[in-house]
Design an enzyme around this catalytic site. Structure first.
Site: not given
Lengths: 315, 278
Positions: A10, A58, A83, A109, A117, A167
């Site tokens: 990323r 999104e 998303f 991610h 998360d 990530r």
């Protein structure tokens, strides 16, 4: 091992956007309130007037990107894989995919290496979803070098591109001389007993598995498949013919991802055993990314185990 | 409005309605009610307002239109054919295998279609993207979208509305075809978005309410919109099935094709209306 440079793909995505922004001003970047995490924030900082935040919406962002592309301009839209590919799937299909518009979807991610998360944000389904859209190109870079080069290629590509980034900082395995071409797999190690076909952060694990297998006298071929669609069937079928057994390795569900793509290709053209390593039809959960990779069996030792299984299945 | 222009637009809109009925009858499927309700709006935009050229459908500085309520494709196709983008003969191939005239608008193959649409709620976002592109790259074209009153039940419409106002997209004008009916019944019965004008007001849009079959009011609203420094929502009160007596305000004609007999009746009524305009 401590001196190996690690960079999250990323971060390479963000850096590539800045480099591209310096070279050309014919594109804009959209994000959905995750710029700091997706790393489009780097572009936002460098070119604030060329960055548009869509807020936490999104589906709207994806269709907006389609509208921008419909006017003949390039656009990158970014969110977490969950998303971008999940929540906005139908917008990706109908607004971008059906009219075959030049949108780059920068999905970060991806996979369980999101870590703490937990399952709601750990997307192991995005490759499967994106593969079903006709004309969608899917690129899952293995490291910083490949991520950057793939972004350059995507920017000049005609048609939608789904870019998959992670990530977790991962080792940089390719040098500047690495040549990236959309749709081309790369043979990283020669071998005759079995082929490991890996993508994303599993490429580095595959290279370690090669060494472990070598110590046991097993000659493994290692192929990096960054472009999951369109799949480089030539390099896969050549490996099937020459090594007679394949292991796939990906940080994605074993359903619908690289493993499925390879198995479908081999089953139709030159059947040999294909053993898939991936997230085994389970949701992830919270934990440090590196420990989750251990727990979910996404390591070199797991590839070794599957490689032996594949070899044992040879006729 | 100039009386000659008005009469000409009324005739054109009637021709457009004839094309809608003929194409849906030929297809044996389609959405006549919501096509007839937005026929006057589309006719005005393509025949009297937008900067377009049927001979050069993709000219870069053209105004754009997104038919967000994509199921009204027969209305858009009939307008485009009557405007000269393609032959009106093609309308009879609507929805047929091998025809470019897909059940919902397809920008890849249909001259004059600026955006593929049909999945409700997405078209307005695409129009917002076009308006954003024009503003960002310093281009002067305008972007229009036509939404259904049922369509605005989609949450994405309001995501788009929020963004358009936040980014100051004054080059965007949206029509809501407020015919009061959706597939399952009246919008009040199903899940009403009313008051529609107040909702757009609350999203920081400029809102205008008009009779969507009155060309004077359509013209005045578009003139007003051009002077406003915000995105504009024109809430156009319309009659579903407008122009065909048995279809008017009848929800059963949302998505059904008339049989031969009813088609003949519809065409007789529309041809009579044309005669009255002569």
């Amino acid at each position: 091992m401590a001196d190996i440079k690690t960079v999250a793909t990323r971060a390479a995505f963000g850096a590539a956007l800045v480099e591209l922004g310096e070279k050309r001003n014919d594109f804009i970047v959209l994000d959905a309130d995750l710029a700091a995490a997706t790393q489009t924030g780097m572009f936002k900082k460098a070119f604030p007037e060329r960055f548009y935040d869509c807020g936490i919406a999104e589906q709207n962002m994806v269709s907006i990107a389609a509208g921008v592309a419909a006017t003949g301009k390039k656009v990158v839209c970014s969110s977490f894989a969950m998303f971008a590919a999940g929540r906005a799937f139908e917008q990706v299909r109908n607004s971008i995919g059906y009219p075959h518009l030049n949108v780059i979807i920068g999905a970060t991610h991806a996979g369980i290496s999101v870590g703490e998360d937990g399952a709601t944000h750990q997307c192991n389904e995005d490759i499967a979803l994106m593969r079903t859209i006709p004309g969608m190109t899917i690129i899952n870079p293995a490291d910083e070098t490949e991520a950057k080069k793939a972004m350059y290629a995507a920017m000049d590509h005609d048609g939608p591109v789904y870019m998959r980034f992670g990530r977790l900082p991962v080792p940089v395995v390719f040098g500047d001389d690495y040549d990236f071409v959309i749709g081309k797999g790369v043979e990283l190690k020669e071998g005759n007993d079995v082929t490991i076909v890996a993508t994303g952060l599993m490429v580095n694990e595959a290279l370690q598995a090669y060494e472990l297998l070598k110590q046991e006298g097993i000659s493994a071929r290692v192929i990096n498949i960054a472009t999951i669609k369109p799949l480089d069937t030539e390099i896969i079928l050549k490996a099937a013919k020459e090594t007679g057994a394949i292991v796939t390795a990906e940080e994605h569900s074993i359903i619908g991802g690289l493993g499925s793509a390879v198995a479908e290709c081999v089953a139709e053209e030159y059947p040999v055993p294909v053993v898939k390593l991936g997230v085994n039809d389970k949701f992830g959960h919270s934990g440090p990314a590196v420990k989750l990779l251990d727990e979910f069996g996404l390591r070199a030792v797991n590839i070794v185990e599957k490689a032996k299984k594949a070899i044992s299945m040879k006729k | 409005m100039d009386a000659t222009l008005k009469k000409s637009l009324q005739k054109t809109a009637t021709q457009v309605r004839i094309g809608i009925i003929e194409s849906i009858h030929s297809a044996k499927a389609g959405h006549p009610g919501g096509s007839l309700s937005c026929a006057d709006i589309l006719t005005y935009l393509y025949f009297a307002h937008m900067n377009i050229d049927p001979k050069d459908p993709k000219k870069s500085d053209r105004d754009r239109l997104v038919l967000s309520k994509g199921h009204a494709a027969p209305a858009l196709y009939s307008v485009l054919a009557n405007r000269g983008y393609f032959s009106t003969d093609l309308l009879l191939t609507l929805r047929k295998q091998g025809s470019i005239l897909q059940g919902h608008p397809d920008m890849k193959y249909i001259p004059g279609v600026d955006m593929s649409s049909g999945s409700l709620g997405q078209g307005i976002s695409c129009a917002v993207g076009m308006a954003l592109s024009a503003k960002h790259f310093g281009e002067s074209y305008k972007v229009y979208a036509v939404l259904g009153d049922g369509e605005i039940e989609e949450g994405q419409v309001w995501e788009a509305a929020m963004f358009a106002a936040n980014k100051g997209l004054s080059n965007l004008t949206v029509f809501v075809d407020y015919n009061g009916l959706q597939i399952d019944g009246s919008i009040e019965e199903v899940n009403s978005a009313a008051p529609i004008d107040k909702k757009f007001d609350a999203f920081n849009w400029h809102t205008i309410i008009i009779d969507g079959h009155d060309f004077d009011q359509i013209e005045a609203a578009l003139k007003e919109a051009e002077a406003i420094d915000k995105p504009v929502a024109i809430i156009a009160k319309t009659v579903k099935g407008k122009g065909v007596s048995y279809m008017e305000n009848n929800v059963n004609w949302h998505g059904a094709a008339p049989n031969d007999e009813l088609t003949a009746q519809a065409l007789a009524e529309l041809n009579e209306a044309l005669k009255q305009l002569d």
